[in-house]
Design a protein around this motif. Structure first.
Motif, PDB file in Angstrom:
ATOM      1  N   MET A   2       0.837  -1.155   0.045  1.00 57.24           N
ATOM      2  CA  MET A   2       0.015   0.246  -0.055  1.00 57.24           C
ATOM      3  C   MET A   2       1.016   1.276  -0.048  1.00 57.24           C
ATOM      4  SD  MET A   2      -3.325   0.974   1.599  1.00 57.24           S
ATOM      5  CE  MET A   2      -3.438   0.028   2.766  1.00 57.24           C
ATOM      6  N   ALA A   3       0.243   2.331  -0.782  1.00 61.29           N
ATOM      7  CA  ALA A   3       0.908   3.550  -0.575  1.00 61.29           C
ATOM      8  C   ALA A   3      -0.034   4.583  -0.666  1.00 61.29           C
ATOM      9  CB  ALA A   3       1.795   3.513  -2.041  1.00 61.29           C
ATOM     10  N   ASP A   4       0.516   5.664  -0.421  1.00 60.02           N
ATOM     11  CA  ASP A   4      -0.706   7.060  -0.342  1.00 60.02           C
ATOM     12  C   ASP A   4       0.161   7.910  -1.144  1.00 60.02           C
ATOM     13  OD1 ASP A   4      -2.254   6.057   1.527  1.00 60.02           O
ATOM     14  OD2 ASP A   4      -1.067   6.623   3.404  1.00 60.02           O
ATOM     15  N   PRO A   5       0.097   7.684  -2.734  1.00 56.40           N
ATOM     16  CA  PRO A   5       0.599   8.603  -3.556  1.00 56.40           C
ATOM     17  C   PRO A   5      -0.657   9.763  -3.861  1.00 56.40           C
ATOM     18  CG  PRO A   5      -0.132   6.778  -4.642  1.00 56.40           C
ATOM     19  CD  PRO A   5      -0.320   6.597  -3.024  1.00 56.40           C
ATOM     20  N   PRO A   6      -0.183  10.826  -4.404  1.00 62.62           N
ATOM     21  CA  PRO A   6      -1.224  11.760  -4.920  1.00 62.62           C
ATOM     22  C   PRO A   6      -2.078  11.211  -5.836  1.00 62.62           C
ATOM     23  CG  PRO A   6       0.806  12.506  -5.853  1.00 62.62           C
ATOM     24  CD  PRO A   6       1.130  11.022  -4.827  1.00 62.62           C
ATOM     25  N   PRO A   7      -3.384  11.576  -6.140  1.00 66.39           N
ATOM     26  CA  PRO A   7      -4.427  11.285  -7.028  1.00 66.39           C
ATOM     27  C   PRO A   7      -3.655  11.210  -8.228  1.00 66.39           C
ATOM     28  CG  PRO A   7      -5.432  12.533  -5.718  1.00 66.39           C
ATOM     29  CD  PRO A   7      -3.965  12.822  -5.325  1.00 66.39           C
ATOM     30  N   SER A   8      -4.047   9.983  -9.013  1.00 65.01           N
ATOM     31  CA  SER A   8      -3.386   9.731 -10.390  1.00 65.01           C
ATOM     32  C   SER A   8      -4.200   9.784 -11.593  1.00 65.01           C
ATOM     33  CB  SER A   8      -2.802   8.006 -10.352  1.00 65.01           C
ATOM     34  OG  SER A   8      -2.462   8.114 -11.555  1.00 65.01           O
ATOM     35  N   ALA A   9      -3.844  10.133 -12.617  1.00 58.74           N
ATOM     36  CA  ALA A   9      -4.614  10.067 -13.677  1.00 58.74           C
ATOM     37  C   ALA A   9      -4.777   8.663 -14.218  1.00 58.74           C
ATOM     38  CB  ALA A   9      -3.907  11.042 -14.859  1.00 58.74           C
ATOM     39  N   SER A  10      -4.116   7.785 -13.859  1.00 59.02           N
ATOM     40  CA  SER A  10      -4.339   6.473 -14.441  1.00 59.02           C
ATOM     41  C   SER A  10      -5.563   6.060 -13.690  1.00 59.02           C
ATOM     42  CB  SER A  10      -3.193   5.403 -14.314  1.00 59.02           C
ATOM     43  OG  SER A  10      -2.696   5.350 -12.819  1.00 59.02           O
ATOM     44  N   PRO A  11      -6.275   4.955 -14.599  1.00 57.98           N
ATOM     45  CA  PRO A  11      -7.541   4.340 -13.564  1.00 57.98           C
ATOM     46  C   PRO A  11      -7.128   2.976 -12.946  1.00 57.98           C
ATOM     47  CG  PRO A  11      -7.442   3.659 -16.079  1.00 57.98           C
ATOM     48  CD  PRO A  11      -6.221   4.608 -15.841  1.00 57.98           C
ATOM     49  N   CYS A  12      -8.034   2.769 -12.076  1.00 54.61           N
ATOM     50  CA  CYS A  12      -7.916   1.381 -11.457  1.00 54.61           C
ATOM     51  C   CYS A  12      -7.888   0.318 -12.420  1.00 54.61           C
ATOM     52  CB  CYS A  12      -8.976   1.176 -10.444  1.00 54.61           C
ATOM     53  SG  CYS A  12      -9.257  -0.348  -9.604  1.00 54.61           S
ATOM     54  N   TRP A  13      -6.942  -0.669 -12.357  1.00 57.84           N
ATOM     55  CA  TRP A  13      -6.969  -1.499 -13.488  1.00 57.84           C
ATOM     56  C   TRP A  13      -8.159  -2.521 -13.288  1.00 57.84           C
ATOM     57  CZ3 TRP A  13      -6.709  -7.068 -12.387  1.00 57.84           C
ATOM     58  CH2 TRP A  13      -6.354  -8.026 -13.665  1.00 57.84           C
ATOM     59  N   LEU A  14      -9.015  -2.764 -12.274  1.00 59.64           N
ATOM     60  CA  LEU A  14     -10.243  -3.446 -12.404  1.00 59.64           C
ATOM     61  C   LEU A  14     -11.192  -2.688 -12.675  1.00 59.64           C
ATOM     62  CD1 LEU A  14     -11.365  -6.259 -11.741  1.00 59.64           C
ATOM     63  CD2 LEU A  14     -11.696  -5.599  -9.682  1.00 59.64           C
ATOM     64  N   CYS A  15     -11.740  -1.640 -11.995  1.00 54.94           N
ATOM     65  CA  CYS A  15     -13.030  -0.960 -12.326  1.00 54.94           C
ATOM     66  C   CYS A  15     -12.950   0.383 -13.129  1.00 54.94           C
ATOM     67  CB  CYS A  15     -13.594  -0.453 -10.788  1.00 54.94           C
ATOM     68  SG  CYS A  15     -12.659   0.975 -10.230  1.00 54.94           S
ATOM     69  N   GLN A  16     -11.720   0.657 -13.397  1.00 63.11           N
ATOM     70  CA  GLN A  16     -11.362   1.678 -14.470  1.00 63.11           C
ATOM     71  C   GLN A  16     -11.864   3.308 -13.933  1.00 63.11           C
ATOM     72  OE1 GLN A  16      -9.804   1.282 -17.654  1.00 63.11           O
ATOM     73  NE2 GLN A  16      -9.225  -0.453 -16.387  1.00 63.11           N
ATOM     74  N   ARG A  17     -12.224   3.176 -12.745  1.00 62.64           N
ATOM     75  CA  ARG A  17     -12.413   4.556 -12.170  1.00 62.64           C
ATOM     76  C   ARG A  17     -11.103   5.043 -11.967  1.00 62.64           C
ATOM     77  NH1 ARG A  17     -14.654   4.514  -6.947  1.00 62.64           N
ATOM     78  NH2 ARG A  17     -13.618   2.543  -6.641  1.00 62.64           N
TER      79      ARG A  17
END
Length: 103
Positions: A2-17
């Motif tokens: 687990m990491a706490d990076p800033p929000p990313s522009a890439s989507p979640c691999w599973l849900c795509q959100r």
């Protein structure tokens, strides 16, 4: 992992959100089955994957997110999670196969 990076522009691999503040790394092919590559997922998506599938099932299905998304149990989850914010979280139930192992 687990990491706490800033929000990313890439989507979640599973849900795509879009990913939120908390991002976990999922091994599409489980480490126990020789997998090394990881993909970014929401913590809730990660827990749902492992609550739904055994390592052997993930080895067969895991490298192809379209096959996972088509599974009836995950399709129901993905439909439910689709409108939720990136950092939405609820407690997930243990995998059905593990319910009898408590105690």
């Amino acid at each position: 992992m687990m990491a706490d990076p800033p929000p990313s522009a890439s989507p979640c691999w599973l849900c795509q959100r879009p990913l939120g503040r908390r991002v976990e790394r999922h091994h599409p092919v489980p480490k126990s089955r020789g997998g090394r590559a990881t993909v970014p997922v929401h913590p809730l998506c990660h827990r749902t994957l492992h609550a739904t599938f055994s390592p052997a099932e993930l080895q067969r299905l895991g490298a192809d997110p379209a096959r996972l998304r088509a599974h009836p149990d995950l399709a129901t989850f993905l439909k439910w999670i689709a409108g939720k914010p990136a950092d939405f979280h609820v407690v997930t139930a243990p995998r059905k196969k593990d319910l009898g192992r408590r105690g």
